[in-house]
Scaffold this motif. Structure first.
Motif, short mmCIF file in Angstrom:
data_model
loop_
_atom_site.label_atom_id
_atom_site.label_comp_id
_atom_site.label_asym_id
_atom_site.label_seq_id
_atom_site.Cartn_x
_atom_site.Cartn_y
_atom_site.Cartn_z
N LEU A 92 0.89 -1.31 0.02
CA LEU A 92 -0.08 -0.01 -0.10
C LEU A 92 1.00 1.13 0.10
CD1 LEU A 92 -2.77 -0.99 2.56
CD2 LEU A 92 -3.14 -0.59 0.01
N PHE A 93 2.04 1.33 0.77
CA PHE A 93 2.77 2.43 0.98
C PHE A 93 3.42 2.71 -0.44
CE2 PHE A 93 7.13 4.25 1.70
CZ PHE A 93 6.48 5.49 2.29
N TYR A 94 3.98 1.42 -0.94
CA TYR A 94 4.75 1.45 -2.46
C TYR A 94 3.66 2.14 -3.52
CZ TYR A 94 6.78 0.08 -6.87
OH TYR A 94 7.57 0.26 -8.04
N ARG A 95 2.52 1.69 -3.47
CA ARG A 95 1.52 2.30 -4.41
C ARG A 95 1.10 3.63 -4.13
NH1 ARG A 95 -2.05 -0.42 -7.51
NH2 ARG A 95 -3.93 0.68 -6.85
N TYR A 96 1.10 4.16 -2.91
CA TYR A 96 0.89 5.55 -2.62
C TYR A 96 1.97 6.57 -2.88
CZ TYR A 96 0.87 9.59 0.78
OH TYR A 96 0.94 10.72 1.30
N ARG A 97 3.28 5.92 -2.71
CA ARG A 97 4.35 6.77 -3.21
C ARG A 97 4.53 6.78 -4.72
NH1 ARG A 97 7.99 9.82 -1.50
NH2 ARG A 97 9.97 8.77 -1.88
N GLN A 98 4.10 5.53 -5.45
CA GLN A 98 3.97 5.76 -6.91
C GLN A 98 3.19 6.39 -7.61
OE1 GLN A 98 2.96 1.90 -8.55
NE2 GLN A 98 4.82 1.69 -9.66
N ASN A 99 1.86 6.61 -6.90
CA ASN A 99 0.81 7.36 -7.40
C ASN A 99 1.22 8.90 -6.85
OD1 ASN A 99 -1.86 9.21 -6.22
ND2 ASN A 99 -2.22 7.78 -8.18
N ARG A 100 1.90 9.17 -5.86
CA ARG A 100 2.25 10.66 -5.55
C ARG A 100 3.38 11.02 -6.71
NH1 ARG A 100 1.84 13.66 -1.10
NH2 ARG A 100 4.12 14.39 -0.98
N SER A 101 4.20 10.36 -6.77
CA SER A 101 5.37 10.77 -7.94
C SER A 101 4.77 11.05 -9.18
CB SER A 101 6.30 9.50 -7.93
OG SER A 101 7.33 9.79 -8.88
#
Length: 381
Positions: A92-101
């Motif tokens: 979930l954290f990885y997807r969150y960071r990916q989306n923010r980028s």
């Protein structure tokens, strides 16, 4: 870092069959787009999204308010879609960071002109002089900036104008652009309530707005030396100290971690997530490779008076998302020749902990900030 400190970079494009260029400005460290095309009110949101997805910068030539509408449409298109797959917290954290980028990249490609005198030369453009001077300094030649970043400077300037209340100081602070806003009270309250003793000298490492240095001074520490590696943070902290009339107790210096000398108490609230920062503004939260955390702990004994204490104020967010374990933290403390005297804890009280729309809501709800009281493993002889 101010605009004057960054390398000058120009971008070019074709306008009505003629070559044009302008200075690229980004107070947030964003790279200039390799390709730029002029657009106006006739472009659709879908067409703008296609161009942005290809990494093309769009220099707006139309009405400012219409540009804002296109930006809003781009924002809608970058929102994460509902995900019915069961994922681990780390995923979930990885997807969150990916989306923010992805979101930052897309939104950063809608551009507006910022001309001599910090004026946006578009129809119905607001007065952005004060906000953009805070971020970029005085503009003296034709420049181009991201509309999303400009709107961020306006929001930051509004915060700076009205100030942020800090209960522990019974006062407001007025952060400079690019300095971490002290809207999370947990770390401030922990420093305001921890057993203090009678330190003669205290260091506040990575002071930001100077809030923790001010708290220590108001608690009676006669001399506090606060440091930060960012010139904007140093300027902001000096203003905080001056507004609170603590100049006779607090000195703010530009330094990477420690000042010269030793202190009876050394305090540090480093960035709490060991991951890459996507922008300069993220640097207050993200600490790649735990550089600041490890640097602080490794250098404490060289700057701590015998019998003194170091206070490490740190969220356990990284532990909750699997980026660092508690054992990892304890090992770094032990390797630095330090031992834990005790810890004070504060549950998450910030607004994001109660935002159920946040994909990381469950993590933020359970987040705990701790003040670790540390001292030398072996008492000085």
């Amino acid at each position: 870092m101010t605009a004057a400190d960054t390398p000058r970079e120009y971008i070019g494009w074709s306008q009505d069959g003629h070559a044009a260029s302008a200075l690229w400005q980004s107070a947030n460290g964003a790279s200039a787009p390799k390709r730029v095309v002029p657009v106006d009110d006739t472009i659709t949101a879908d067409a703008a999204y296609r161009l942005a997805s290809q990494g093309v910068g769009m220099l707006w030539n139309g009405d400012f308010q219409n540009a804002r509408q296109i930006l809003t449409a781009l924002e809608h298109r970058t929102r994460p879609r509902p995900d019915r797959i069961e994922r681990t917290t780390a995923e979930l954290f990885y997807r969150y960071r990916q989306n923010r980028s992805h979101r930052a990249r897309i939104l950063g490609l809608l551009l507006v002109p910022l001309d001599d005198g910090n004026v946006i030369g578009l129809r119905r453009a607001p007065n952005v002089v004060a906000a953009t001077v805070d971020a970029y300094g005085s503009i003296t030649e034709a420049s181009v900036v991201s509309l999303h970043e400009v709107l961020g400077t306006i929001g930051a300037h509004q915060w700076r104008t009205k100030g942020i209340p800090v209960a522990a100081l019974n006062a407001k602070v007025y952060p400079h652009y690019g300095t971490f806003f002290p809207v999370r009270s947990e770390y401030v309250d922990l420093v305001a309530s921890a057993p203090l003793g009678t330190p003669r000298v205290a260091f506040d490492i990575g002071t930001g707005t100077g809030v923790l240095a001010a708290v220590l001074a108001t608690r009676g520490v006669p001399r506090v030396v606060a440091t930060d590696i960012e010139p904007r943070a140093v300027a902001s902290a000096r203003e905080t100290v001056s507004r609170l009339k603590l100049d006779d107790r607090v000195e703010v210096r530009l330094a990477d971690l420690f000042p010269d000398g030793r202190a009876d108490l050394i305090v540090c609230n480093p960035p709490w997530i060991p991951a890459t920062a996507h922008s300069l503004l993220d640097a207050a939260v993200y600490d790649p490779g735990s550089r600041m955390l490890k640097g602080f702990l490794a250098g404490v004994l060289d700057h701590l008076q015998p019998g003194g204490e170091a206070w490490l104020v740190l969220s356990d967010f990284a532990e909750l998302v699997g980026l660092r374990s508690r054992d990892d933290l304890m090992n770094v403390i032990d390797t630095a020749g330090l031992r834990v005297l005790g810890a004070l804890e504060a549950p998450a009280g910030h607004s994001r902990a109660s935002d159920t729309n946040d994909p990381l809501h469950a993590v933020r709800r359970n987040e705990v900030t701790s003040l670790w009281r540390l001292t030398a493993s072996e008492p000085a002889r």
